[in-house]
Design an enzyme around this catalytic site. Sequence first.
Site, PDB file in Angstrom:
ATOM      1  N   THR A 218      -3.715  -7.525   1.536  1.00 39.73           N
ATOM      2  CA  THR A 218      -4.635  -8.353   1.572  1.00 39.73           C
ATOM      3  C   THR A 218      -4.351  -9.525   2.342  1.00 39.73           C
ATOM      4  OG1 THR A 218      -5.596  -7.374  -0.283  1.00 39.73           O
ATOM      5  CG2 THR A 218      -5.950  -9.547  -0.328  1.00 39.73           C
TER       6      THR A 218
ATOM      7  N   TYR B 231     -13.040  -5.963   0.681  1.00 36.69           N
ATOM      8  CA  TYR B 231     -12.915  -6.426   1.870  1.00 36.69           C
ATOM      9  C   TYR B 231     -11.826  -5.316   2.482  1.00 36.69           C
ATOM     10  CZ  TYR B 231      -8.777  -7.478  -0.874  1.00 36.69           C
ATOM     11  OH  TYR B 231      -7.648  -7.155  -1.793  1.00 36.69           O
TER      12      TYR B 231
ATOM     13  N   THR C 186      -0.344  -6.305  -2.298  1.00 38.60           N
ATOM     14  CA  THR C 186       0.152  -6.377  -3.820  1.00 38.60           C
ATOM     15  C   THR C 186       0.328  -5.240  -4.518  1.00 38.60           C
ATOM     16  OG1 THR C 186      -2.096  -7.040  -4.648  1.00 38.60           O
ATOM     17  CG2 THR C 186      -0.673  -8.690  -3.883  1.00 38.60           C
ATOM     18  N   ASP C 187      -0.456  -4.092  -4.177  1.00 38.51           N
ATOM     19  CA  ASP C 187      -0.583  -2.931  -4.721  1.00 38.51           C
ATOM     20  C   ASP C 187       0.763  -2.159  -5.256  1.00 38.51           C
ATOM     21  OD1 ASP C 187      -3.795  -1.073  -4.222  1.00 38.51           O
ATOM     22  OD2 ASP C 187      -3.115  -3.132  -4.962  1.00 38.51           O
TER      23      ASP C 187
ATOM     24  N   LYS D  55       2.560  -5.742 -11.194  1.00 33.38           N
ATOM     25  CA  LYS D  55       1.279  -6.285 -11.106  1.00 33.38           C
ATOM     26  C   LYS D  55       0.346  -5.759 -12.328  1.00 33.38           C
ATOM     27  CE  LYS D  55      -3.011  -5.942  -7.974  1.00 33.38           C
ATOM     28  NZ  LYS D  55      -3.299  -5.484  -6.726  1.00 33.38           N
TER      29      LYS D  55
ATOM     30  N   GLU E 283      12.815   9.015 -28.824  1.00 30.04           N
ATOM     31  CA  GLU E 283      11.601   9.844 -29.123  1.00 30.04           C
ATOM     32  C   GLU E 283      11.852  11.224 -28.662  1.00 30.04           C
ATOM     33  OE1 GLU E 283       9.007   7.674 -31.282  1.00 30.04           O
ATOM     34  OE2 GLU E 283       8.658   9.916 -30.493  1.00 30.04           O
TER      35      GLU E 283
HETATM   36  N1  DGL Z   1      -5.123  -2.246  -0.841  1.00 33.03           N
HETATM   37  C1  DGL Z   1      -4.474  -3.248  -1.748  1.00 33.03           C
HETATM   38  C2  DGL Z   1      -2.842  -3.408  -0.849  1.00 33.03           C
HETATM   39  O1  DGL Z   1      -2.722  -3.353   0.292  1.00 33.03           O
HETATM   40  C3  DGL Z   1      -4.839  -4.666  -1.594  1.00 33.03           C
HETATM   41  C4  DGL Z   1      -4.234  -5.181  -2.532  1.00 33.03           C
HETATM   42  C5  DGL Z   1      -3.533  -6.686  -2.106  1.00 33.03           C
HETATM   43  O2  DGL Z   1      -2.886  -6.436  -1.074  1.00 33.03           O
HETATM   44  O3  DGL Z   1      -3.749  -7.596  -2.785  1.00 33.03           O
HETATM   45  O4  DGL Z   1      -1.995  -3.614  -1.631  1.00 33.03           O
END
Ligand code: DGL
Length: 355
Positions: free
Chosen positions: A38, A52, A118-119, A191, A312
């Site tokens: 992103t 986006y 971020t993913d 995240k 467990e």
């Molecule tokens: N498609 C997600 C990624 O590339 C978008 C999230 C992001 O980059 O913040 O990880």
Amino acid sequence: MLASRLAGYGLAVATLCTASFSYADSLPNVTILATGGTIAGTGATSTTTVGYSAAKLGVEKLIEAVPEMKTIANVSGEQVFQIASENMTNDHWLKLAKRVNELLKQSSVDGIVITHGTDTIEETAYFLNLVVKSKKPVVIVGAMRPATAISADGPINLYNAVGIAGSKDAQGRGVLVALNDEIQGAREVTKSNTMLASTFRAPDLGSLGYVVRGKPVFYRATARKHTVDTEFDIGKLDQLPEVDVVYGYANAKRTPIDAFVAGGDVGLVHAGTGNGSLATPVKEALKEARAKGVIVVRSSRTGSGITARNGEANDDELDFVAADNLNAQKARILLMLALTKTRDTKDIQRMFEVY
Ligand code: DGL
């Protein structure tokens, strides 16, 4: 509005094209490795913060959009990939890690920033935390709003990441993740929210520090081994062992476990309910997988806390490994690297107590 924003970028570009980046001996040399996400994303309007396109702007555009960086570091950029990070693979990690290690061997490179979706930042960060062979700072940065959005967080996050990567105080702390003015450790960060700029958290132990005026302020250091102190070397590796994650929930079936084993996996991580609990059909399937030589790690879907050995499930009897407080996606990374060294479950359990 969007046109004016992009024109703003254009203005920045125009300004910078004339005012070339002056190299300053007094400043640290930071290399930015761009991978997409992103932070490089664009939307149809300035208010498009979901829906986006990630991974659109190249590294030069990201650098040109933050001319202030040239006051804190001599910055250069490389486009390693251009992908949304849900598409990150083991092969991408090996290529990225080898480039990082190659660059950090150069005395002319003082630190590295990696721009990333971020993913899966938390996964790439932990992988690099275990295989980078340098004490120089490696800082991974992303954004929760695309570059075209009102209050895009990418530029300030990138500025801060460069400030950390150029700081001697960030040396020897392992790989760091920096967004939203906070500095997180690669091992603990995750995240935690689908949309908030404050999404990166370390639920068990908290962040390592803040970034103030482009400089890191640290309050903690990770206690686990990393970078130059690990036993993992990916230098000669062309691929990583096949390890997957199986999710635990009410009414869980053995189907995915059998499928992964049939597909040739050599390791499985189970993200169990609570303290890594195993539903009976799942336990049976994992026992059969173990009997076929697959290494099994019990983690938890809860997102924090220790998955205790022999809690467990009787790991001694089952010959399973407990993930300590690593979430399942990170336990997968450590198990993959462990399997490049050993198939001995006692040795692998040791690794989960050390890294
Ligand atoms: N498609 C997600 C990624 O590339 C978008 C999230 C992001 O980059 O913040 O990880």
